[in-house]
Design a protein around this motif. Structure first.
Motif, short mmCIF file in Angstrom:
data_model
loop_
_atom_site.label_atom_id
_atom_site.label_comp_id
_atom_site.label_asym_id
_atom_site.label_seq_id
_atom_site.Cartn_x
_atom_site.Cartn_y
_atom_site.Cartn_z
N LYS A 187 0.83 -1.20 0.00
CA LYS A 187 0.00 0.00 0.00
C LYS A 187 0.86 1.24 0.00
CE LYS A 187 -3.90 -2.04 2.49
NZ LYS A 187 -4.76 -1.92 3.68
N GLU A 188 0.41 2.26 -0.73
CA GLU A 188 1.11 3.52 -0.77
C GLU A 188 0.52 4.46 0.26
OE1 GLU A 188 0.96 5.02 -4.68
OE2 GLU A 188 2.15 3.41 -5.56
N GLY A 189 1.35 5.36 0.79
CA GLY A 189 0.87 6.34 1.74
C GLY A 189 0.93 5.82 3.16
N PRO A 190 0.48 6.64 4.12
CA PRO A 190 0.55 6.27 5.54
C PRO A 190 -0.33 5.07 5.85
CG PRO A 190 0.13 8.62 5.24
CD PRO A 190 -0.06 7.98 3.91
N ASN A 191 0.07 4.31 6.85
CA ASN A 191 -0.72 3.18 7.32
C ASN A 191 -1.73 3.70 8.33
OD1 ASN A 191 -1.77 0.83 8.27
ND2 ASN A 191 0.16 -0.04 9.01
N TRP A 192 -2.91 4.10 7.83
CA TRP A 192 -3.89 4.74 8.70
C TRP A 192 -4.47 3.77 9.72
CZ3 TRP A 192 -3.49 9.62 8.89
CH2 TRP A 192 -3.12 10.35 7.77
N ASP A 193 -4.64 2.50 9.34
CA ASP A 193 -5.15 1.52 10.30
C ASP A 193 -4.19 1.37 11.47
OD1 ASP A 193 -7.37 1.10 8.76
OD2 ASP A 193 -6.52 -0.63 7.70
N GLY A 194 -2.91 1.29 11.16
CA GLY A 194 -1.93 1.18 12.23
C GLY A 194 -1.89 2.41 13.10
N LEU A 195 -2.03 3.59 12.48
CA LEU A 195 -2.03 4.83 13.24
C LEU A 195 -3.23 4.90 14.17
CD1 LEU A 195 -0.91 7.64 13.79
CD2 LEU A 195 -2.21 8.48 11.83
N GLU B 82 12.97 7.63 17.34
CA GLU B 82 13.04 8.71 16.36
C GLU B 82 12.35 8.31 15.07
OE1 GLU B 82 13.65 12.45 15.17
OE2 GLU B 82 14.10 11.60 17.15
N GLU B 83 12.44 7.04 14.72
CA GLU B 83 11.79 6.55 13.49
C GLU B 83 10.27 6.62 13.63
OE1 GLU B 83 11.66 2.54 10.66
OE2 GLU B 83 12.92 2.62 12.46
N ASP B 84 9.75 6.17 14.80
CA ASP B 84 8.30 6.23 15.02
C ASP B 84 7.81 7.67 15.06
OD1 ASP B 84 8.12 3.52 15.10
OD2 ASP B 84 8.18 3.37 17.30
N ARG B 85 8.58 8.54 15.67
CA ARG B 85 8.18 9.94 15.75
C ARG B 85 8.13 10.57 14.35
NH1 ARG B 85 8.40 13.09 20.12
NH2 ARG B 85 9.76 11.59 21.16
N ARG B 86 9.13 10.26 13.54
CA ARG B 86 9.17 10.81 12.19
C ARG B 86 8.00 10.28 11.35
NH1 ARG B 86 13.95 9.84 11.47
NH2 ARG B 86 13.82 7.80 10.44
N TRP B 87 7.71 8.98 11.52
CA TRP B 87 6.59 8.38 10.79
C TRP B 87 5.27 9.04 11.20
CZ3 TRP B 87 2.50 5.68 13.11
CH2 TRP B 87 1.60 5.08 12.22
N PHE B 88 5.09 9.28 12.49
CA PHE B 88 3.86 9.90 12.98
C PHE B 88 3.71 11.32 12.43
CE2 PHE B 88 1.59 12.46 16.14
CZ PHE B 88 0.40 11.76 16.22
N MET B 89 4.77 12.11 12.46
CA MET B 89 4.70 13.48 11.98
C MET B 89 4.43 13.54 10.48
SD MET B 89 4.87 15.25 14.64
CE MET B 89 4.88 16.83 13.79
N GLU B 90 5.03 12.63 9.73
CA GLU B 90 4.78 12.59 8.28
C GLU B 90 3.33 12.24 7.99
OE1 GLU B 90 7.55 9.86 6.68
OE2 GLU B 90 9.28 11.23 6.81
N ALA B 91 2.77 11.31 8.77
CA ALA B 91 1.38 10.93 8.58
C ALA B 91 0.44 12.10 8.85
CB ALA B 91 1.03 9.75 9.48
#
Length: 397
Positions: A3-11, A31-40
């Motif tokens: 899937k492309e884009g953020p993983n909204w179900d996981g978020l 830091e990786e989780d934080r960056r992923w959250f901010m990008e989403a």
């Protein structure tokens, strides 16, 4: 396929697990989780000002350059649709001028594509609606001129209608704009609009006329001289209910504000054609079904008021009981207030009622106090067992 884009179900699962109180956030985010959250989050956040600046840049680009880059008229319409959503906020509407977007938007009123001219007028209408600051900015940018030009002479009737809609919003509670509209021979353009075969154009023109006459009663003379009564009488027999109501409303305004010979009885009150039209409407209303009668409430009242104003007598609709139907003048039942009553106030009221009820139950019997002093009554025998007739017997022996 990934899937492309953020993983909204996981978020969503992550947010719920850290917000329901069952799993307190005991660990620090990497830091990786934080960056992923901010990008989403940023992926779904729109910087409105930045986006409006981008749209402004496109509007400032010459039409030929856009076409050479493959930008179509439909793309421009979609862009204006987006801009209209942004400027529904009064703050954003006023900011459009600050970022340089108002003037190129007004330039789109002269675009070679009719759909773009119409859409640009629609955006202008949104910007100036109930917004004195933007009304002033549009007037200062000479925005009324292209709107009047499109309203009076655009070959596309939709563009003409949208331009009139923008003018209607621009002149609302705006005396300088009303004065400019009158000086630009706006009333003559409104008369021509009434002669159009387009129902939406007629409706809009009738609404603008009614507003102008209410704002300036002296304009009744102007519209009468321009032949508006004759056109309105024709529209009073229109197949469209809103057009009929608008025409009757305009005729009533003229009749109620008649002055001198121009709007006097010779042109309105004693016009036999008007009487025939009103009689025709009375017959039409009398033959309506109950459902249609309910929908024609305003028309019924307008016909009766106009007849009464012109001929100094109630119409036959009143005799038939069709001006106000049974139940129309009654207030609707109050079924919502108790559901929307503030909880604290409702609790206090109920508590007060309970307290009053309790006090009533515990209240002691009312005791009467001593009355005013009176003469002492004759002495009574204290022996309760005395026989009748022995009260006055001498017992001293």
């Amino acid at each position: 396929m990934a899937k492309e884009g953020p993983n909204w179900d996981g978020l969503l699962k992550w947010s719920l697990s850290h917000a329901d109180g069952t799993n307190p956030p005991s660990r620090n985010l990497s830091e990786e989780d934080r960056r992923w959250f901010m990008e989403a989050m940023q992926a779904q956040t729109v910087d409105v000002i930045k986006r409006m600046k981008e749209i402004t840049l496109v509007m400032q680009t010459p039409e030929q350059v856009l076409e050479s880059q493959g930008v179509t008229s439909q793309d421009i319409e979609d862009m204006l649709d987006e801009l209209q959503e942004h400027v529904e906020s009064i703050d954003m509407a006023n900011d459009l001028n600050s970022i340089g977007g108002l003037v190129p938007l007004l330039g789109y009123l002269k675009n070679s594509h009719a759909n773009i001219r119409a859409k640009a007028a629609e955006v202008v209408s949104t910007i100036v609606q109930n917004n004195p600051r933007s009304q002033q900015l549009v007037m200062e940018a000479n925005g009324l001129e292209p709107l009047l030009s499109n309203f009076t002479s655009d070959p596309d009737v939709t563009a003409r209608t949208k331009a009139l809609g923008a003018i209607s919003s621009l002149i609302r509670h705006n005396k300088p704009a009303i004065a400019a509209f009158r000086l630009a021979n706006g009333y003559a353009a409104l008369r021509d609009a009434l002669s159009s075969e387009n129902v939406r154009f007629q409706r809009k023109a009738l609404n603008v006329i009614h507003y102008l006459l209410q704002e300036n009663h002296s304009d009744c003379n102007v519209v009468t001289e321009l032949g508006f009564p004759r056109v309105m009488m024709h529209l009073a027999s229109s197949d469209d209910g809103e057009v009929r109501e608008g025409a009757l409303r305009g005729l009533l305004e003229l009749a109620q504000n008649k002055s001198g010979e121009v709007a006097g009885s010779s042109s309105i009150e004693e016009n036999e054609k008007l009487k025939q039209i009103l009689q025709e409407r009375i017959r039409g209303i009398s033959s309506m079904s109950p459902e249609d009668l309910g929908a024609a409430k305003e028309e019924r009242q307008l016909v009766d008021s106009l007849w009464n104003t012109c001929y100094n007598e109630p119409s036959s609709l009143r005799e038939k009981g069709l001006v106000v139907l049974p139940g129309e003048d009654a207030l609707p039942p109050d079924v919502a207030s108790k559901h929307f009553e503030p909880p604290l106030r409702a609790w206090a009221a109920n508590r007060n009622e309970d307290t009053m009820s309790s006090n009533e139950k515990k209240q002691a019997p009312l005791l009467l106090g001593l009355g005013p002093p009176t003469q002492d009554p004759p002495a009574q025998n204290s022996f309760s067992g005395a026989m009748p007739g022995e009260e006055n017997r001498d017992t001293s022996a």
